[in-house]
Design a protein around this motif. Structure first.
Motif, PDB file in Angstrom:
ATOM      1  N   ALA A 107       0.814  -1.285   0.024  1.00  0.00           N
ATOM      2  CA  ALA A 107       0.053   0.087   0.051  1.00  0.00           C
ATOM      3  C   ALA A 107       0.985   1.170  -0.044  1.00  0.00           C
ATOM      4  N   ILE A 108       2.275   1.408   0.669  1.00  0.00           N
ATOM      5  CA  ILE A 108       3.049   2.552   0.547  1.00  0.00           C
ATOM      6  C   ILE A 108       3.400   2.731  -0.836  1.00  0.00           C
ATOM      7  N   TYR A 109       3.737   1.437  -1.490  1.00  0.00           N
ATOM      8  CA  TYR A 109       4.164   1.393  -2.795  1.00  0.00           C
ATOM      9  C   TYR A 109       3.097   2.042  -4.011  1.00  0.00           C
ATOM     10  N   GLU A 110       1.820   1.447  -3.553  1.00  0.00           N
ATOM     11  CA  GLU A 110       0.539   1.900  -4.334  1.00  0.00           C
ATOM     12  C   GLU A 110       0.403   3.400  -4.043  1.00  0.00           C
ATOM     13  N   SER A 111       0.546   4.010  -3.063  1.00  0.00           N
ATOM     14  CA  SER A 111       0.120   5.175  -2.687  1.00  0.00           C
ATOM     15  C   SER A 111       1.391   6.102  -3.612  1.00  0.00           C
ATOM     16  N   ALA A 112       2.479   5.649  -3.490  1.00  0.00           N
ATOM     17  CA  ALA A 112       3.482   6.510  -4.347  1.00  0.00           C
ATOM     18  C   ALA A 112       3.112   6.525  -5.879  1.00  0.00           C
ATOM     19  N   ARG A 113       2.657   5.158  -6.339  1.00  0.00           N
ATOM     20  CA  ARG A 113       2.219   5.157  -7.579  1.00  0.00           C
ATOM     21  C   ARG A 113       1.151   5.787  -8.185  1.00  0.00           C
ATOM     22  N   MET A 114       0.020   5.845  -7.120  1.00  0.00           N
ATOM     23  CA  MET A 114      -1.174   6.682  -7.524  1.00  0.00           C
ATOM     24  C   MET A 114      -1.276   8.005  -7.126  1.00  0.00           C
ATOM     25  N   HIS A 115      -0.123   8.518  -6.152  1.00  0.00           N
ATOM     26  CA  HIS A 115       0.003   9.785  -5.565  1.00  0.00           C
ATOM     27  C   HIS A 115      -1.436   9.753  -4.924  1.00  0.00           C
ATOM     28  N   GLU A 116      -1.843   9.169  -3.967  1.00  0.00           N
ATOM     29  CA  GLU A 116      -3.178   9.173  -3.122  1.00  0.00           C
ATOM     30  C   GLU A 116      -3.117   8.357  -2.152  1.00  0.00           C
ATOM     31  N   VAL A 117      -3.958   8.663  -0.956  1.00  0.00           N
ATOM     32  CA  VAL A 117      -4.231   7.925   0.188  1.00  0.00           C
ATOM     33  C   VAL A 117      -4.674   6.658  -0.235  1.00  0.00           C
ATOM     34  N   VAL A 118      -4.202   5.378   0.120  1.00  0.00           N
ATOM     35  CA  VAL A 118      -4.715   4.046  -0.284  1.00  0.00           C
ATOM     36  C   VAL A 118      -5.540   3.702   0.971  1.00  0.00           C
ATOM     37  N   SER A 119      -6.722   3.251   0.618  1.00  0.00           N
ATOM     38  CA  SER A 119      -7.614   2.729   1.645  1.00  0.00           C
ATOM     39  C   SER A 119      -7.354   1.059   1.438  1.00  0.00           C
ATOM     40  N   LEU A 120      -7.342   0.521   2.453  1.00  0.00           N
ATOM     41  CA  LEU A 120      -7.244  -1.016   2.869  1.00  0.00           C
ATOM     42  C   LEU A 120      -8.571  -1.480   3.081  1.00  0.00           C
ATOM     43  N   PRO A 121      -9.079  -2.811   2.674  1.00  0.00           N
ATOM     44  CA  PRO A 121      -8.235  -3.634   1.784  1.00  0.00           C
ATOM     45  C   PRO A 121      -7.526  -3.275   0.606  1.00  0.00           C
ATOM     46  N   LEU A 122      -6.255  -3.416   0.161  1.00  0.00           N
ATOM     47  CA  LEU A 122      -5.427  -3.004  -0.904  1.00  0.00           C
ATOM     48  C   LEU A 122      -6.029  -4.020  -2.196  1.00  0.00           C
ATOM     49  N   LYS A 123      -6.509  -3.198  -3.211  1.00  0.00           N
ATOM     50  CA  LYS A 123      -6.923  -4.140  -4.267  1.00  0.00           C
ATOM     51  C   LYS A 123      -5.950  -4.427  -5.341  1.00  0.00           C
ATOM     52  N   THR A 124      -4.800  -3.851  -5.476  1.00  0.00           N
ATOM     53  CA  THR A 124      -3.977  -4.310  -6.364  1.00  0.00           C
ATOM     54  C   THR A 124      -3.325  -5.254  -5.849  1.00  0.00           C
ATOM     55  N   ARG A 125      -3.035  -6.280  -6.782  1.00  0.00           N
ATOM     56  CA  ARG A 125      -2.473  -7.634  -6.257  1.00  0.00           C
ATOM     57  C   ARG A 125      -0.971  -7.838  -6.574  1.00  0.00           C
ATOM     58  N   THR A 126      -0.386  -6.958  -7.697  1.00  0.00           N
ATOM     59  CA  THR A 126       0.865  -7.192  -8.201  1.00  0.00           C
ATOM     60  C   THR A 126       1.764  -6.150  -7.513  1.00  0.00           C
ATOM     61  N   SER A 127       3.161  -6.185  -7.586  1.00  0.00           N
ATOM     62  CA  SER A 127       3.721  -5.092  -6.633  1.00  0.00           C
ATOM     63  C   SER A 127       3.915  -3.652  -7.355  1.00  0.00           C
ATOM     64  N   PRO A 128       3.342  -2.776  -6.759  1.00  0.00           N
ATOM     65  CA  PRO A 128       3.289  -1.605  -7.503  1.00  0.00           C
ATOM     66  C   PRO A 128       4.765  -0.989  -7.684  1.00  0.00           C
ATOM     67  N   ILE A 129       5.527  -1.330  -6.746  1.00  0.00           N
ATOM     68  CA  ILE A 129       7.070  -0.668  -7.116  1.00  0.00           C
ATOM     69  C   ILE A 129       7.454  -1.495  -8.461  1.00  0.00           C
ATOM     70  N   ASP A 130       7.464  -2.634  -8.850  1.00  0.00           N
ATOM     71  CA  ASP A 130       7.605  -3.245 -10.195  1.00  0.00           C
ATOM     72  C   ASP A 130       6.562  -2.453 -11.207  1.00  0.00           C
ATOM     73  N   LEU A 131       5.491  -2.173 -11.063  1.00  0.00           N
ATOM     74  CA  LEU A 131       5.022  -1.375 -11.974  1.00  0.00           C
ATOM     75  C   LEU A 131       5.268  -0.317 -12.252  1.00  0.00           C
ATOM     76  N   MET A 132       5.604   0.745 -11.316  1.00  0.00           N
ATOM     77  CA  MET A 132       6.299   1.914 -11.454  1.00  0.00           C
ATOM     78  C   MET A 132       7.594   1.806 -12.174  1.00  0.00           C
ATOM     79  N   VAL A 133       8.455   0.924 -11.962  1.00  0.00           N
ATOM     80  CA  VAL A 133       9.964   1.053 -12.689  1.00  0.00           C
ATOM     81  C   VAL A 133       9.473   0.451 -14.081  1.00  0.00           C
ATOM     82  N   GLU A 134       8.718  -0.543 -14.208  1.00  0.00           N
ATOM     83  CA  GLU A 134       8.555  -1.196 -15.519  1.00  0.00           C
ATOM     84  C   GLU A 134       7.611  -0.039 -16.399  1.00  0.00           C
ATOM     85  N   SER A 135       6.969   0.708 -15.676  1.00  0.00           N
ATOM     86  CA  SER A 135       6.200   1.694 -16.744  1.00  0.00           C
ATOM     87  C   SER A 135       6.819   2.877 -17.097  1.00  0.00           C
TER      88      SER A 135
END
Ligand SMILES: NC(=O)c1ccc[n+]([C@@H]2O[C@H](COP(=O)([O-])OP(=O)(O)OC[C@H]3O[C@@H](n4cnc5c(N)ncnc54)[C@H](O)[C@@H]3O)[C@@H](O)[C@H]2O)c1
Length: 355
Positions: A299-327
Motif C-alpha cells: 500500500a505504501i508503494y501503491e500510494s507512491a504510484r497513484m499519488h493518493e491515500v490508499v484505503s485498505l483492503p488493498l485491491k492491487t495484487r501485483t507489486s506497485p514498485i515493479d509497476l512503477m519501474v516497468e512503466s
C-alpha cells in the motif's frame, strides 16, 4: 499423535539455523531431511545438525519424505511457489520465512493453497515471540501509555526485508490492530535489489490503524534501528527493542527500564507450531498476519504510484514498485543493477540468476 513429527527444511543458508534450533529443541520433532541446490550448503547444515537425508530438489524431498512440517527458508521470491508446492503435498504445517511474499497476489495464493489442502500456514515473524515485544504488548494492553497515538520505527534494506518485521511489530504490540489507510512515497534513483527483489533507495509511510493510532515507518531515512520502535500514547511513552522496554508514564513520571529475558523466539515459534497442529492454540504468526505486513508495504508503494491515500483492503495484487519501474514512472537515474545481499551468493555469480 505421531511419535515424532517429521520436519524438513528447504534452504540451508543463514536463517535455516533458527528453524533447526527450534525443531531440535523439541522432543517430538525430528528434522528428517533438508533440500538446497548448493552442495556445500547441504553438507555444512547436514553435518552440523546431523541430518543425513539431503536433496538437491525440494519437490523430490517432499514426495519422498512426506513430511508433517515443512520450513521454507529461501529468498523471498521463492516463498510463494515453494509454499504452494509444499501445501499440495498436504503436510500438517508449513512455516515460511518472512516476508510472506513479494506481492499481495502471491500471499493470497499461498493462503488459498493452505486452505484447500487443510495445511496450517505460519510466517516466521519470530520476533512475535520476543520477550521484550511481549512485555510491551502486555503493558500497552494494561494501559501503561494510555491510548496509543503514534508509533515510529526506522528500518533499512527496503520495505520488504526488515521493515516487514517493524510493521508486524506495530500491529502485534498494539494487539494485532488492522491498518485502514496508508500514505507513502519512495525514492529509487539507483537499480537497487535485495535478495533478487527490486527495492527502493529510500521510502516513508504513514499508516492509520483501526485503534486510531498513526504509524510512521522510515526506510533508510534518519538511521535504521532494526529492532523496535517508539510508541507514544495519551499517558506515556514506550521505547522498545529486542532486549528491553523503556517506559515513561504519567503515574510514575520517570523512565523505567525493563530488561526482559525468556525463551529463544525460534524455539517458542516452533513449539507454538506444534501446539497449533495439535489444536491447542492458534499460531500468532499465522498467514493472515504475515499477509497484513506485506499489504501495508504494497500500500505504501501503491500510494507512491497513484499519488493518493490508499484505503485498505488493498485491491492491487501485483507489486506497485515493479509497476512503477516497468512503466517508466520511476526511472533509474544512476544505472547499474546491484543487490545489497549479493554477499549471500555462493560461487561465481554476482547477480542472482546468472549462469
Ligand atoms: N526471521 C528473520 O529474522 C530472518 C532473518 C534472516 C533471514 N530471513 C529470511 O529468510 C529467508 C532466507 O534468507 P537467508 O538469509 O537464509 O538466505 P541465504 O542466502 O543465506 O540462504 C538461502 C538458501 O536457500 C537456498 N536455495 C535457493 N534456491 C533453493 C531451492 N529451490 N530449494 C531449496 N533451497 C534453495 C540457497 O542455496 C541458500 O543456501 C529470506 O526470505 C529472509 O528474509 C529471516
Amino acid at each position: 499423535m505421531a511419535d515424532k513429527y517429521r520436519a524438513v527444511i528447504a534452504g540451508c543458508g543463514s536463517m535455516s539455523h533458527g528453524h533447526a534450533l527450534g525443531y531440535q529443541s523439541m522432543e517430538n520433532v525430528e528434522v528428517v531431511a533438508i533440500a538446497d541446490p548448493v552442495a556445500e550448503a547441504r553438507a555444512n547444515f547436514g553435518e552440523r545438525y546431523r541430518v543425513k537425508r539431503q536433496y538437491e530438489d525440494f519437490r523430490q524431498m517432499l514426495d519422498e519424505e512426506r513430511p508433517d512440517i515443512v520450513s521454507i527458508v529461501t529468498w523471498h521470491r521463492l516463498h510463494a511457489p515453494m509454499t504452494i508446492a509444499a501445501c499440495a503435498r498436504r503436510p500438517k504445517a508449513v512455516l515460511c520465512e518472512k516476508p510472506m511474499s513479494v506481492s499481495l497476489g502471491d500471499c493470497d495464493e499461498m493462503i488459498v493453497a493452505a486452505r484447500r489442502n487443510e495445511v496450517k500456514l505460519a510466517i516466521a515473524h519470530q520476533r512475535r515471540f520476543n520477550p521484550a515485544w511481549n512485555e510491551a504488548r502486555k503493558l500497552i494492553k494494561e494501559g501503561a501509555i494510555g491510548r496509543p497515538r503514534q508509533v515510529v520505527a526506522r528500518g533499512g534494506q527496503g520495505l520488504l526485508n526488515d521493515c516487514s518485521h517493524l510493521l508486524d511489530m506495530m500491529r502485534y504490540v498494539q494487539g494485532d490492530v488492522e491498518a485502514d489507510w496508508v500514505m507513502g512515497n519512495v525514492e529509487r534513483k539507483t537499480d537497487r535489489y535485495e535478495r533478487d527483489i527490486r527495492i527502493e533507495d529510500r521510502s516513508a509511510g504513514i499508516i492509520h490503524f483501526n485503534n486510531g493510532a498513526l504509524g510512521l515507518i522510515l526506510q533508510e531515512l534518519d538511521g535504521p534501528n532494526y529492532q523496535g520502535g517508539i510508541f507514544y500514547g495519551s499517558e506515556g511513552t514506550l521505547e522498545l527493542d529486542e532486549q528491553k522496554v523503556r517506559l515513561l508514564n504519567s503515574t510514575t513520571g520517570k523512565w523505567e527500564e525493563r530488561v526482559v529475558q525468556g525463551e529463544d523466539p525460534s524455539v517458542a515459534q516452533a513449539r507454538e507450531l506444534v501446539e497449533w497442529i495439535e489444536g491447542k492454540t492458534e499460531h500468532r504468526g499465522r498467514a493472515e498476519n504475515g499477509r497484513a505486513a506485506v499489504e501495508i508495504i504494497m500500500a505504501i508503494y501503491e500510494s507512491a504510484r497513484m499519488h493518493e491515500v490508499v484505503s485498505l483492503p488493498l485491491k492491487t495484487r501485483t507489486s506497485p514498485i515493479d509497476l512503477m519501474v516497468e512503466s517508466g514512472a520511476l526511472p533509474v537515474e544512476r544505472p547499474g543493477r546491484y543487490d545489497i545481499r549479493a554477499f549471500l551468493l555462493r560461487g561465481e555469480a554476482m547477480k542472482p540468476g546468472e549462469v
